[in-house]
Design an enzyme around this catalytic site. Structure first.
Site, mmCIF file in Angstrom:
data_model
loop_
_atom_site.group_PDB
_atom_site.id
_atom_site.type_symbol
_atom_site.label_atom_id
_atom_site.label_comp_id
_atom_site.label_asym_id
_atom_site.label_seq_id
_atom_site.Cartn_x
_atom_site.Cartn_y
_atom_site.Cartn_z
ATOM 1 N N LEU A 118 2.934 11.041 -3.827
ATOM 2 C CA LEU A 118 2.769 9.534 -3.952
ATOM 3 C C LEU A 118 4.243 9.106 -3.446
ATOM 4 O O LEU A 118 5.475 9.524 -4.249
ATOM 5 C CB LEU A 118 2.352 9.091 -5.384
ATOM 6 N N ASP A 119 4.030 7.798 -2.947
ATOM 7 C CA ASP A 119 5.482 7.422 -2.573
ATOM 8 C C ASP A 119 6.115 6.806 -3.667
ATOM 9 O O ASP A 119 5.737 6.450 -5.041
ATOM 10 C CB ASP A 119 5.131 6.131 -1.554
ATOM 11 N N TYR A 120 7.613 6.568 -3.594
ATOM 12 C CA TYR A 120 8.296 6.051 -4.718
ATOM 13 C C TYR A 120 7.939 4.837 -5.320
ATOM 14 O O TYR A 120 7.996 4.846 -6.212
ATOM 15 C CB TYR A 120 9.922 5.968 -3.990
ATOM 16 N N ARG A 163 2.461 7.474 4.039
ATOM 17 C CA ARG A 163 2.508 5.832 3.767
ATOM 18 C C ARG A 163 1.315 5.062 4.388
ATOM 19 O O ARG A 163 1.273 3.978 4.912
ATOM 20 C CB ARG A 163 3.863 5.052 4.122
#
Length: 268
Positions: free
Chosen positions: A109-111, A194
């Site tokens: 999962l993205d930051y 993303r």
């Protein structure tokens, strides 16, 4: 199915795995509800090797290896989806410290994205679920700028053109549109980098907050942000069933810790 000369009786294996008592397990076998390596077994004398054979009951996979761990984490924002970050940013180690096994994350999962992330020491399962050709379904809730219209929702399901090719949501639903922002639920099987943020930006509604609520058969439920728990027996069965359906000779790429980017990064 040809009976193995060595091994453990199937009903004992089922009982040891917590499926049912040995007597009830025998009944399940007699009723033809148990399969070993895809073949129905009805003989009570059948023996199997729990380390190599795959067993399911009523079509749901049974975990036979007690050393395997399957953990659900509600990842906070501001945390890197890696067990060690070279730049010293917060990573996943703090959320895996309650388990003795060396866990790693399935996908990423993205930051700036929170939500459901699976941690495990089952490399074979992770290999299948993170493989780009498998395309496990994921459900996200996105808070976005602006008031999203029904036309925009329809466009997301029809598809939009991005720099790396067209993409369409499996499902899209407007949950709320009030004030200067909207809540949108998106269901996708893509693992492109993303992807949710890029899709919403393309239709004119940049993402403000993003959370992944579902990963395949797993639902985040009421698990608080920053908390982790082991999967229940039913959740493990559902996840193993999903991974076995996707396993095959073409799913052979090695998987350790998730890559920083790329098709199987599952960033969102």
């Amino acid at each position: 199915m040809e009976e193995k000369a060595e091994g453990i009786r199937l009903q004992k294996v089922l009982a040891n795995a917590g499926v049912a008592s040995r007597r009830v397990s025998e009944q399940l076998i007699v009723e033809g509800r148990v399969r070993v390596n895809g073949q129905t077994v009805t003989e009570l004398g059948s023996r199997i090797d729990p380390e190599t054979d795959l067993v399911d009951v009523d079509g749901v996979a049974v975990q036979l290896d007690a050393d395997k761990r399957y953990v659900m984490l509600n990842k906070p924002t501001g945390v890197i989806s890696s067990m060690r970050d070279d730049r010293g940013r917060p990573d996943l180690r703090d959320y895996a410290k309650d388990w003795d096994e060396r866990l790693f994350n399935v996908g990423r999962l993205d930051y700036d994205t929170s939500g459901l992330l699976v941690l495990t020491n089952d490399g074979e399962l992770a290999q299948v679920l993170a493989h780009p050709s498998f395309g496990v379904t994921k459900v996200y809730i996105a808070k976005v700028d602006g008031r999203v219209t029904a036309q925009t929702i329809a466009r997301l399901t029809r598809g939009v053109e991005l720099d790396d090719g067209p993409i369409q949501a499996d499902k899209a639903r407007l949950l709320d549109a009030s004030g200067d922002s909207s809540l949108v639920e998106l269901t996708l099987h893509s693992g492109r980098n993303r992807i949710v943020r890029r899709m919403m930006a393309e239709v004119g509604h940049p993402v403000v907050e993003l959370v992944r609520r579902q990963f395949g058969p797993l639902h985040l439920g009421t698990l608080p942000v920053g908390q982790a728990r082991e999967l229940t027996k039913l959740e493990r069965g559902a996840l193993l069933t999903l991974s076995r359906r996707g396993s095959g000779p073409d799913q052979a790429d090695p998987v350790g810790e998730a890559p920083p980017s790329g098709e199987n990064s599952e960033n969102s």
